[in-house]
Every structure is written in C-alpha cells, then in structure tokens.
Write an enzyme that holds these catalytic residues in place. Structure first.
Site, PDB file in Angstrom:
ATOM      1  N   LYS A 187     -21.772 155.978  35.810  1.00  0.00           N
ATOM      2  CA  LYS A 187     -20.469 156.068  35.145  1.00  0.00           C
ATOM      3  C   LYS A 187     -20.612 156.829  33.825  1.00  0.00           C
ATOM      4  CE  LYS A 187     -18.402 153.597  32.209  1.00  0.00           C
ATOM      5  NZ  LYS A 187     -17.735 154.636  31.413  1.00  0.00           N
TER       6      LYS A 187
ATOM      7  N   GLY B 128     -26.008 153.835  24.956  1.00  0.00           N
ATOM      8  CA  GLY B 128     -24.789 153.802  24.154  1.00  0.00           C
ATOM      9  C   GLY B 128     -25.031 153.014  22.880  1.00  0.00           C
ATOM     10  N   SER B 129     -23.959 152.472  22.336  1.00  0.00           N
ATOM     11  CA  SER B 129     -24.050 151.812  21.032  1.00  0.00           C
ATOM     12  C   SER B 129     -24.606 150.388  21.157  1.00  0.00           C
ATOM     13  CB  SER B 129     -22.664 151.767  20.393  1.00  0.00           C
ATOM     14  OG  SER B 129     -21.808 150.991  21.206  1.00  0.00           O
TER      15      SER B 129
ATOM     16  N   GLY C  68     -24.101 147.695  24.143  1.00  0.00           N
ATOM     17  CA  GLY C  68     -25.343 147.255  24.797  1.00  0.00           C
ATOM     18  C   GLY C  68     -25.400 145.739  24.908  1.00  0.00           C
TER      19      GLY C  68
ATOM     20  N   GLU D 106     -30.790 151.679  26.019  1.00  0.00           N
ATOM     21  CA  GLU D 106     -31.190 152.699  25.039  1.00  0.00           C
ATOM     22  C   GLU D 106     -30.028 152.818  24.068  1.00  0.00           C
ATOM     23  OE1 GLU D 106     -32.659 156.267  27.027  1.00  0.00           O
ATOM     24  OE2 GLU D 106     -32.902 155.017  28.785  1.00  0.00           O
TER      25      GLU D 106
ATOM     26  N   CYS E 288     -28.705 160.419  19.203  1.00  0.00           N
ATOM     27  CA  CYS E 288     -29.214 159.090  18.839  1.00  0.00           C
ATOM     28  C   CYS E 288     -30.407 159.231  17.905  1.00  0.00           C
ATOM     29  CB  CYS E 288     -29.581 158.297  20.088  1.00  0.00           C
ATOM     30  SG  CYS E 288     -30.774 159.133  21.153  1.00  0.00           S
TER      31      CYS E 288
ATOM     32  N   GLU F 164     -25.037 153.442  11.503  1.00  0.00           N
ATOM     33  CA  GLU F 164     -25.153 154.703  12.249  1.00  0.00           C
ATOM     34  C   GLU F 164     -23.808 155.433  12.203  1.00  0.00           C
ATOM     35  OE1 GLU F 164     -25.185 154.554  16.542  1.00  0.00           O
ATOM     36  OE2 GLU F 164     -26.679 156.137  16.628  1.00  0.00           O
TER      37      GLU F 164
END
Ligand code: NAD
Length: 467
Positions: free
Chosen positions: A165, A216-217, A221, A238, A272, A369
């Site tokens: 996805k 993703g973030s 996650g 990740e 990232c 971030e």
C-alpha cells in the site's frame, strides 16, 4: 489553497482518489480509493499464490530478474509520473527506478540453503529457512518506489507474497510499478492497493498477514504495531529520524560544504536519513552558516520536470504547513533565517531552502523531525557536549562526523547512538548492508541478507547420527 489532503475526486462517488501535483497544487490525475473490504480478497488471493511461489527459489530468481528488466524498460514512463506526484527532480526519479531494479537483482541472487548447526553432540541439526506467508507493506510518499522495493524485493525473494500500500499522496507510480512487476510474476504474488485510511490499518491488522513491514512516522509505526498485535504477525518498522552532523575542529568547511548541504536538502529534506541538525565548533560556526547559506541561496528551486531544478516542492500541503510551523516556532524561540525561511511566492508547495542560526537547542526544529528544507546550525564548545546533543533525541536512525583526521572522526562516529554513521558524507547506503534504526527510529532489520532473513523463519530439523 487547493485540497490539502488526498481527496475524493469530485463526482466520482467516493471511488477515486485525487492526486495532486505539488508543483502546481492542482489535482492532475486520480487513483482508486479502495475500501478496506478489498483487503480480505487480496489476502485470500495472496495466500493461494503463495503455495506455488514458495516452492522453487530458482523460479523466483528468474522471475525477479525479469521484473528488474521490466522496471528498467518502463523507466521513461515511470520517472515523469513519479516526479509529477512526488515533486522531486526527474534525475532523482530515475535514480529511484535504477535502485529498484538493482535491488530486485540483488535479492534475486540471495538463496539461503540449508545450514548445518552443531553444539558438539552427535546429532545432525539443519536449519531450513522458510517463508512466512503473505506480507503487508505500507510505505510513505518521500521515496515511493525505492522504499516499496526495499519491502517487496526481499519478501518475494524469500518466497512470500505481498500486498503493498503506497501513500495516498503518491499512489500512481507505485500502481504502474506494480503492474510492470506483476506482469513478470505469477498472478497475485504482488498486489498494489491504493486508498485512504483505514485501508493501511485494515491491512496491518488482517489476521491472514504474517509480516507487516512498515516505513513511515513514529506515531503511525506505533499504531501499526498495535494493529498487528492481535494476530502476532511479525512487525518490521522503519521510522523517523533526526540525524545530526557533527563537524570537528579540523574540518575543511569549503571542501565539505556542498556534500553537507545536499545531505540535508536532497529531495527537499524529505529523507528519513537527511542531516536535520548541524553541530559546528563555536570557532567556525559562522563560517559554516555562511557556506551553507550561500548554497541555499544558489540552489535552483522549481518543478521537478524542469531540467534546471535542483530542488522540487514539498510533497503535500500538510507537510508544507508543518515546515512553516517549525520555522515560525524557531523564530519565536529566537532563531534567525540566514537563508530562506518562507514559502515561495508562486503556486505549488515551494519553500525556500532555509538555514537557521541562533536556534535554542530546545526548539522543536532541533528536537523533533521537521522533514523539510530547513536546517538549524548549532554551535558547540566541547566535543562531549556535541555528542550528547547529537544523541539527545528519541531518534536513532543515522548520524555523521565531518573532519580531516579520519581516525579521530571515526572515534567520534563510534559514540553516536544510531543505526548507521558516516564520516564526511551522509545517507549513502549499500544494498548489502543492514539498515536499522535504534531507539524510536525502528524495530527489526532491513537491507542485505538481514532483510532477507527478516522475511524468513527458521525450520530446524534434528536427526541423530544413529537410530
Ligand atoms: P506516515 O506515518 O504518515 O504514513 C506512512 C504510511 O502509513 C502511508 O502509506 C500512510 O497512508 C499509512 N498510514 C497512515 N495511518 C496509518 C495507520 N493507522 N495504519 C496503517 N497505515 C497507516 O508517514 P509519511 O508522512 O507518509 O512519511 C514521512 C515519515 O516517514 C517520516 O517520519 C520519515 O522519517 C519516515 N520515513 C522513514 C524511513 C526509514 O527508512 N526509516 C524512510 C522514509 C521515511
């Protein structure tokens, strides 16, 4: 401002997802807005396809090589589409495609055979690595193809099937990539689904999924891990980063300034593992700020399809708002923008490359971030203080140390709490290396043989030497 979130296309009765070109802020195409019930059927088909796909590593290897060839052949169609929906310069889209093909070829060659194990007793034990079953992959919008390939290349090589996805901001190139690859593979080995939430949540929590691999973030996650908990599927995460670059006293500023600048601003800072904070010795701090500001002012910002553009737009309106918010907060905290600090006065989601100085260490642009074209440069007086600050966030993805004495730089890099540290460059990754974040930056290991084993389970057979 046009639609700020991926929206349903007008008049399409909720079945299409409008895709926005970030260089104009206007929708230019649409993708299926699939509803969560699609997941049941996709998982069912992936299970059926798994029965054959798992059985022959040689067949898989041939199919993955054919898929790599097909991806390369489709490059001229894929790259402009990726640039259109993601925003990055066309050359960077081609680089994503090259990386995708290279990764397919790399994993096509990894076949872990049976491994003998012994503890000295006269029992012959052997590990035979087995695939897990259907894998769910969920990826973000910053490197849609490259990050997808980091999921499907090892998972498929290991003998699993996959449902992938992409982000609803960047569904189109992944759909095209999925159809290009699927044509080289047996039916239903790789399925791409597109749509808005709760599509990803339903996929991650589906009881027929045996491994959820997510990029993703950090907050998403956590939600993905919680969603997968009832089925006890394996989870690989990740997640975000806030990488520090620590400059040493002996650094040659002019020599490293280009590399350092692009390590922070490539893909508009939406990496990232971008450099997101610079720590410079107080004695040379202003020289570093000036060198970076010069490059920020000279960088050519424009649509990714314009061959002169070095930096494209920010990918989407909420992300642009986030970058503006962090910059405004930094200013309110006392920071000064020596370059940039504002949106560009043109349509689309363009933000001027920004170098911040006088930033208090507690400002969120330093501690969180921000994921955009903004770089705070902070002075330090002792190296211990710099290392402590570099390690002082919840993230632990990457970090780098910059200096002339490589032994000294290596000693400092060894003190960084992160998954990968570089000397005099940043974020260069080999396909063969493990890729893992520490602390909140990740769970599990991707990349290289470790990425393959992350998609396999050991089956151990014990056989005595005698009856
Ligand atoms: P995000 O977490 O918002 O979304 C990532 C993906 O998850 C998207 O496909 C999204 O649609 C989906 N999603 C959203 N909510 C979900 C839910 N409840 N359940 C399941 N899926 C859900 O991240 P983003 O804004 O798309 O990407 C930026 C983030 O990705 C940054 O934090 C960046 O550092 C991180 N990132 C990490 C790496 C890495 O390798 N560590 C690489 C690239 C990006």
């Amino acid at each position: 401002m046009p639609t700020s979130r991926p929206g349903r296309a007008p008049g399409a009765r909720g079945e299409r997802l409008a895709v926005i070109d970030p260089s104009t802020g206007e929708a230019f195409d649409e993708a299926p807005d699939q509803q969560p019930d699609i997941v049941d059927a996709a998982v069912d088909r992936a299970h059926k396809a798994w029965r054959d796909w798992r059985s022959d590593a040689t067949v898989r290897s041939g199919a993955l090589h054919a898929a790599a060839d097909a991806v390369e052949a489709a490059g001229a169609e894929l790259a402009p589409l990726l640039t259109r929906e993601q925003g990055k310069p066309l050359a960077e889209s081609y680089a994503e495609i090259d990386r995708t093909a290279a990764r397919l070829r790399y994993f096509a060659e990894l076949h872990p055979g049976p491994q003998p194990v012994t503890d000295g007793r006269p029992v012959r034990s052997e590990i035979r690595w087995r695939p897990l079953g259907p894998v769910a992959a969920i990826v973000p919008w910053n490197f849609p193809l490259q990050l997808a390939s980091a999921k499907f290349a090892p998972a498929l090589a290991a003998g699993n099937t996959m449902i992938l996805k992409p982000s609803p901001y960047t569904p189109l190139a992944t759909r095209l990539l999925g159809s290009v690859i699927a044509a080289a593979l047996p039916a239903d080995v790789l399925t791409v689904v597109t749509g808005r939430e709760p599509l990803g949540a339903c996929l991650a929590s589906h009881p027929g999924i045996r491994h959820v691999t997510f990029t993703g973030s950090v907050p998403t996650g956590r939600a993905v891990a919680a969603g997968a908990a009832p089925s006890l599927a394996r989870v690989t995460l990740e997640l975000g980063g806030n990488d520090a670059a620590v400059l040493l006293e002996d650094v040659d500023v002019e020599r490293i300034a280009d590399r350092l600048f692009w390590a922070a601003f490539r893909n508009c800072g939406q990496v990232c593992m971008a450099v997101k904070r610079v720590y410079a010795p107080a004695r040379i701090h202003s020289q570093v700020v000036e060198a970076l500001a010069q490059r920020a002012k000279a960088a050519v910002v424009g649509p990714g399809l314009d061959p002169d553009s070095q930096l494209g737009p920010v990918n989407n309106a909420p992300q642009l708002a986030r970058v503006e918010r962090y910059t405004a907060q930094a200013r309110a905290d006392g920071a000064r923008a020596v370059a940039g600090g504002h949106r560009l006065d043109r349509p689309g989601y363009f933000f001027a490359p920004t170098i911040l100085t006088d930033v208090p260490p507690h400002s969120p642009v330093v501690t969180e971030e921000q994921f955009g074209p903004v770089l705070p440069v902070l002075p330090y007086t002792s190296l211990d203080e710099a290392v402590e600050a570099a390690n002082g966030t919840g993230f632990g993805l990457g970090g780098s140390v910059w200096g002339t004495d490589l032994d000294r730089a290596e000693a400092v890099a060894g003190r960084l709490e992160c998954g990968t540290a570089w000397i005099n460059h940043h974020a260069e990754l080999s396909l063969a290396q493990p890729f893992a974040g520490t602390k909140e930056s990740g769970v599990g290991v991707a990349g290289g043989p470790w990425g393959l084993f992350g998609n396999l389970s050991p089956f151990v057979l014990h056989r005595p030497e005698e009856t």
